[in-house]
Design a protein around this motif. Structure first.
Motif, PDB file in Angstrom:
ATOM      1  N   ILE A  21       0.576  -1.616   0.206  1.00  0.00           N
ATOM      2  CA  ILE A  21      -0.210   0.037  -0.517  1.00  0.00           C
ATOM      3  C   ILE A  21       0.627   1.031   0.059  1.00  0.00           C
ATOM      4  O   ILE A  21      -0.150   2.450   0.118  1.00  0.00           O
ATOM      5  CB  ILE A  21      -1.069  -0.059   1.586  1.00  0.00           C
ATOM      6  N   SER A  22       1.977   0.882  -0.420  1.00  0.00           N
ATOM      7  CA  SER A  22       3.152   2.265  -0.751  1.00  0.00           C
ATOM      8  C   SER A  22       4.100   2.451  -1.549  1.00  0.00           C
ATOM      9  O   SER A  22       4.390   1.026  -2.201  1.00  0.00           O
ATOM     10  CB  SER A  22       4.452   2.454   0.871  1.00  0.00           C
ATOM     11  N   GLY A  23       4.083   3.363  -1.876  1.00  0.00           N
ATOM     12  CA  GLY A  23       5.103   3.015  -3.315  1.00  0.00           C
ATOM     13  C   GLY A  23       4.995   4.016  -4.567  1.00  0.00           C
ATOM     14  O   GLY A  23       4.606   4.863  -4.056  1.00  0.00           O
ATOM     15  N   PRO A  24       5.427   3.667  -5.422  1.00  0.00           N
ATOM     16  CA  PRO A  24       5.341   4.948  -6.535  1.00  0.00           C
ATOM     17  C   PRO A  24       4.081   4.720  -6.927  1.00  0.00           C
ATOM     18  O   PRO A  24       3.599   3.668  -7.066  1.00  0.00           O
ATOM     19  CB  PRO A  24       6.877   4.752  -7.573  1.00  0.00           C
ATOM     20  N   VAL A  25       3.253   5.418  -6.994  1.00  0.00           N
ATOM     21  CA  VAL A  25       1.843   5.736  -8.222  1.00  0.00           C
ATOM     22  C   VAL A  25       2.206   4.787  -9.397  1.00  0.00           C
ATOM     23  O   VAL A  25       3.158   6.063  -9.768  1.00  0.00           O
ATOM     24  CB  VAL A  25       0.853   6.924  -7.721  1.00  0.00           C
ATOM     25  N   PRO A  26       1.248   4.745 -10.390  1.00  0.00           N
ATOM     26  CA  PRO A  26       1.372   4.910 -11.584  1.00  0.00           C
ATOM     27  C   PRO A  26       1.391   5.702 -12.589  1.00  0.00           C
ATOM     28  O   PRO A  26       1.651   6.985 -12.016  1.00  0.00           O
ATOM     29  CB  PRO A  26       0.355   4.314 -11.699  1.00  0.00           C
ATOM     30  N   TRP A  27       2.574   5.866 -13.466  1.00  0.00           N
ATOM     31  CA  TRP A  27       2.866   7.184 -14.080  1.00  0.00           C
ATOM     32  C   TRP A  27       2.115   7.695 -14.867  1.00  0.00           C
ATOM     33  O   TRP A  27       0.755   7.403 -15.439  1.00  0.00           O
ATOM     34  CB  TRP A  27       3.973   6.637 -15.020  1.00  0.00           C
ATOM     35  N   GLY A  28       1.956   8.887 -14.075  1.00  0.00           N
ATOM     36  CA  GLY A  28       0.593   9.650 -15.069  1.00  0.00           C
ATOM     37  C   GLY A  28      -0.960   9.650 -14.326  1.00  0.00           C
ATOM     38  O   GLY A  28      -1.697  10.938 -14.446  1.00  0.00           O
ATOM     39  N   THR A  29      -0.513   9.645 -12.895  1.00  0.00           N
ATOM     40  CA  THR A  29      -1.602  10.015 -11.892  1.00  0.00           C
ATOM     41  C   THR A  29      -0.816  10.681 -10.783  1.00  0.00           C
ATOM     42  O   THR A  29       0.684  11.052 -10.611  1.00  0.00           O
ATOM     43  CB  THR A  29      -1.675   8.663 -11.424  1.00  0.00           C
ATOM     44  N   GLU A  30      -1.656  11.371  -9.726  1.00  0.00           N
ATOM     45  CA  GLU A  30      -0.964  11.528  -8.669  1.00  0.00           C
ATOM     46  C   GLU A  30      -0.966  10.833  -7.626  1.00  0.00           C
ATOM     47  O   GLU A  30      -1.537   9.708  -7.501  1.00  0.00           O
ATOM     48  CB  GLU A  30      -1.843  13.349  -8.488  1.00  0.00           C
ATOM     49  N   VAL A  31      -0.550  11.663  -6.271  1.00  0.00           N
ATOM     50  CA  VAL A  31      -0.207  11.132  -4.856  1.00  0.00           C
ATOM     51  C   VAL A  31      -1.970  10.711  -4.367  1.00  0.00           C
ATOM     52  O   VAL A  31      -1.873  12.346  -4.374  1.00  0.00           O
ATOM     53  CB  VAL A  31       0.795  11.560  -4.418  1.00  0.00           C
ATOM     54  N   PRO A  32      -2.098  10.322  -3.388  1.00  0.00           N
ATOM     55  CA  PRO A  32      -3.634  10.326  -3.440  1.00  0.00           C
ATOM     56  C   PRO A  32      -3.722  11.380  -1.557  1.00  0.00           C
ATOM     57  O   PRO A  32      -2.343  11.072  -1.539  1.00  0.00           O
ATOM     58  CB  PRO A  32      -4.511   8.983  -3.284  1.00  0.00           C
ATOM     59  N   GLY A  33      -4.436  12.346  -2.084  1.00  0.00           N
ATOM     60  CA  GLY A  33      -4.382  12.805  -0.036  1.00  0.00           C
ATOM     61  C   GLY A  33      -5.060  14.423  -0.833  1.00  0.00           C
ATOM     62  O   GLY A  33      -4.800  14.876  -0.243  1.00  0.00           O
ATOM     63  N   LEU A  34      -5.476  13.964  -2.310  1.00  0.00           N
ATOM     64  CA  LEU A  34      -6.576  15.616  -2.273  1.00  0.00           C
ATOM     65  C   LEU A  34      -7.293  15.508  -3.424  1.00  0.00           C
ATOM     66  O   LEU A  34      -7.927  14.310  -3.608  1.00  0.00           O
ATOM     67  CB  LEU A  34      -5.115  16.399  -2.914  1.00  0.00           C
ATOM     68  N   ILE A  35      -8.617  16.062  -2.724  1.00  0.00           N
ATOM     69  CA  ILE A  35      -9.819  16.005  -3.040  1.00  0.00           C
ATOM     70  C   ILE A  35     -10.263  17.745  -3.607  1.00  0.00           C
ATOM     71  O   ILE A  35     -10.258  18.411  -2.872  1.00  0.00           O
ATOM     72  CB  ILE A  35     -11.043  15.483  -2.624  1.00  0.00           C
ATOM     73  N   ARG A  36     -10.124  17.367  -5.047  1.00  0.00           N
ATOM     74  CA  ARG A  36     -10.492  18.691  -5.767  1.00  0.00           C
ATOM     75  C   ARG A  36     -11.698  18.976  -6.457  1.00  0.00           C
ATOM     76  O   ARG A  36     -12.667  18.221  -6.489  1.00  0.00           O
ATOM     77  CB  ARG A  36      -9.817  18.999  -7.380  1.00  0.00           C
ATOM     78  N   MET A  37     -12.606  19.618  -5.644  1.00  0.00           N
ATOM     79  CA  MET A  37     -14.081  20.164  -6.050  1.00  0.00           C
ATOM     80  C   MET A  37     -13.840  22.038  -7.626  1.00  0.00           C
ATOM     81  O   MET A  37     -13.583  22.557  -7.634  1.00  0.00           O
ATOM     82  CB  MET A  37     -15.313  20.268  -4.774  1.00  0.00           C
ATOM     83  N   PHE A  38     -14.818  21.345  -8.477  1.00  0.00           N
ATOM     84  CA  PHE A  38     -16.042  22.176  -9.250  1.00  0.00           C
ATOM     85  C   PHE A  38     -16.436  22.421  -9.850  1.00  0.00           C
ATOM     86  O   PHE A  38     -17.423  22.064  -9.634  1.00  0.00           O
ATOM     87  CB  PHE A  38     -14.506  21.514 -10.459  1.00  0.00           C
ATOM     88  N   ASN A  39     -17.258  23.237 -10.260  1.00  0.00           N
ATOM     89  CA  ASN A  39     -18.431  24.288 -10.184  1.00  0.00           C
ATOM     90  C   ASN A  39     -18.514  23.997 -11.916  1.00  0.00           C
ATOM     91  O   ASN A  39     -18.169  22.817 -12.853  1.00  0.00           O
ATOM     92  CB  ASN A  39     -18.338  25.475 -10.650  1.00  0.00           C
ATOM     93  N   HIS A  40     -20.131  23.945 -11.959  1.00  0.00           N
ATOM     94  CA  HIS A  40     -19.996  23.986 -13.344  1.00  0.00           C
ATOM     95  C   HIS A  40     -19.559  24.154 -15.322  1.00  0.00           C
ATOM     96  O   HIS A  40     -19.814  23.926 -16.036  1.00  0.00           O
ATOM     97  CB  HIS A  40     -22.289  24.023 -13.487  1.00  0.00           C
ATOM     98  N   GLU A  41     -19.127  25.273 -14.431  1.00  0.00           N
ATOM     99  CA  GLU A  41     -17.765  25.832 -15.236  1.00  0.00           C
ATOM    100  C   GLU A  41     -16.637  24.960 -15.687  1.00  0.00           C
ATOM    101  O   GLU A  41     -15.923  25.590 -16.354  1.00  0.00           O
ATOM    102  CB  GLU A  41     -18.213  27.491 -14.915  1.00  0.00           C
ATOM    103  N   GLY A  42     -16.268  24.594 -14.560  1.00  0.00           N
ATOM    104  CA  GLY A  42     -14.653  23.493 -14.875  1.00  0.00           C
ATOM    105  C   GLY A  42     -13.641  24.343 -13.744  1.00  0.00           C
ATOM    106  O   GLY A  42     -12.830  24.054 -14.012  1.00  0.00           O
ATOM    107  N   ASP A  43     -14.650  25.535 -12.867  1.00  0.00           N
ATOM    108  CA  ASP A  43     -13.524  26.019 -12.352  1.00  0.00           C
ATOM    109  C   ASP A  43     -13.270  25.269 -10.991  1.00  0.00           C
ATOM    110  O   ASP A  43     -14.111  25.092 -10.550  1.00  0.00           O
ATOM    111  CB  ASP A  43     -13.862  27.338 -12.330  1.00  0.00           C
ATOM    112  N   GLU A  44     -12.081  25.567 -10.162  1.00  0.00           N
ATOM    113  CA  GLU A  44     -11.993  24.514  -9.146  1.00  0.00           C
ATOM    114  C   GLU A  44     -12.696  25.651  -7.718  1.00  0.00           C
ATOM    115  O   GLU A  44     -12.017  26.664  -7.950  1.00  0.00           O
ATOM    116  CB  GLU A  44     -10.118  24.432  -8.612  1.00  0.00           C
TER     117      GLU A  44
END
Length: 425
Positions: A238-261
């Motif tokens: 459950i540790s180590g490098p994440v797959p290439w092209g992905t981000e390290v888990p630990g952050l949730i981003r929410m966006f509005n209907h226009e695509g802005d964070e």
């Protein structure tokens, strides 16, 4: 089921087989007389013919070289190992064999594939008895199963394959002819798989995992490294490098209907994940980055295999479906005798080829052969209807006069074409 899975399965299992054979050949002392060509039987000489003509040091050529040069015992053994590996790799990467292998097709049955590796392992003077061959196949399958499970992305199965081929090239660094065969297989892999989508690679991964389903052989290396439980199942990190092209888990981003964070929320993870520095090379050369598929036997340590309880239970439930019908076997043998083709072997006769033992002692090997469930030994009935050419010509003439023009039905047993091609090599 993906029809592009067989080349990856064959090459990766073959790479693991070569790792094991190389380690055991170096660990087991080679009888000196086996390096002498004049001590070979006719059967041994026929086995030596399978080596590539462009190979600089086949088993048959090695014996002549050994006579004309004064070499130490250690160097003699290294050269013998090199020659045996050359013969096996030459057969494995035969051009016609690879062309047949890369045709889109479903996976062969476990028994048919096991038979292919049995023939491949005996492509040289080296010999394995049933218990050692069973152990070899167990180690091969469990090692590649672990690698498939740990691949960060389905596409990384191709990097695992490249790691195996890179290591195989190290085995034959002094044989340019065989090296060209391996490089040609490299190019076939790149041409075949570089254009596949992530979804197609996911289907390949699922096909591989279905093939390895219910295989839970305990391997001492995995048990000691605590990556396998006592029931034969692997422990995924459950540790180590994440797959290439992905981000390290630990952050949730929410966006509005226009695509802005509009909001960010952080959370803690139980594992220690890191971002990979770069992607592995999918070219003919380069840094693969991923270490899965490299030789885990490079450090000498004993490797044992044990049947897990679940595998034993599965074997007992499947016994009725796996054990061949003895009456059917006798009927096939009787048919072969009618055709004048069944070779009756003398049970007291002994094979003079060099025997490789994958166990520490002969007693352990004999014990493994007695305790292994018969239905998991992948025993294959071989019927050779190729003897007595005079009678065969007469039968061919009779068959030709029948003028049967109906097309022959396709064989229902997967793997027969590939086995027939391997027999012709």
């Amino acid at each position: 089921m993906s029809v592009r899975t067989l080349p990856l399965l064959f090459l990766n299992l073959g790479g693991e087989m070569l790792y094991i054979l190389d380690q055991r050949l170096r660990a087991q002392s080679i009888p000196g007389e086996k390096a002498r060509k004049d001590e070979w039987t006719d059967v041994d000489r026929k086995r030596g013919k399978h080596s590539c003509q462009s190979s600089q040091l086949s088993v048959s050529k090695f014996s002549v070289w050994n006579k004309s040069c004064a070499v130490s015992e250690a160097k003699t053994q290294r050269l013998f190992v090199f020659a045996v590996m050359n013969d096996i790799i030459t057969t494995m990467f035969n051009k016609k064999f690879m062309e047949e292998l890369f045709k889109p097709q479903e996976l062969y049955s476990k028994k048919a594939l096991r038979t292919v590796y049995d023939r491949l392992a005996h492509a040289s003077i080296m010999r394995l008895n049933q218990a050692s061959m069973d152990k070899l196949y167990d180690l091969m399958t469990m090692a590649f199963k672990y690698q498939v499970l740990l691949c960060p992305r389905p596409r990384d199965i191709l990097l695992v394959t490249f790691n195996h081929l890179d290591a195989i090239k190290d085995f034959i660094y002094d044989s340019p002819g065989i090296m060209n065969q391996v490089d040609e297989t490299f190019r076939q892999l790149i041409d075949t798989y570089s254009c596949l989508s992530d979804g197609e690679f996911q289907l390949i991964r699922q096909t591989l995992l279905i093939f390895f389903q219910d295989m839970h052989i305990r391997v001492s290396i995995f048990l000691k490294d605590k990556v396998q439980n006592s029931n034969g199942r692997f422990v995924l990190p459950i540790s180590g490098p994440v797959p290439w092209g992905t981000e390290v888990p630990g952050l949730i981003r929410m966006f509005n209907h226009e695509g802005d964070e509009v909001k960010r929320t952080e959370f803690t993870t139980p594992g220690n994940y890191v971002t990979p520095q770069r992607e592995g090379s999918f070219g003919l050369y380069g840094d693969r980055v991923l270490k899965l598929g490299t030789n885990m036997y490079s450090i000498s340590r004993p490797v044992e295999t044990h049947m897990s309880g679940s595998s034993k239970n599965l074997a007992s439930h499947a016994k009725e479906n796996i054990v061949p019908n003895p009456l059917a076997k006798e009927e096939l043998n009787f048919l072969a005798r009618l055709l004048g083709g069944l070779e009756i072997k003398n049970p007291s006769g002994s094979d003079t080829g060099f025997r490789l033992n994958l166990f520490t002692t002969d007693e352990e090997e004999e014990h493994a052969a007695l305790t292994r469930p018969e239905e998991l030994s992948y025993k294959v009935i071989n019927i050779e209807a190729t003897q007595e050419p005079g009678r065969r010509e007469e039968l061919s003439c009779i068959l030709g006069e029948l003028e049967v023009e109906e097309p022959r039905p396709a064989s229902s047993e997967k793997g027969e074409d590939l086995l027939a091609l391997m027999d012709a090599l």
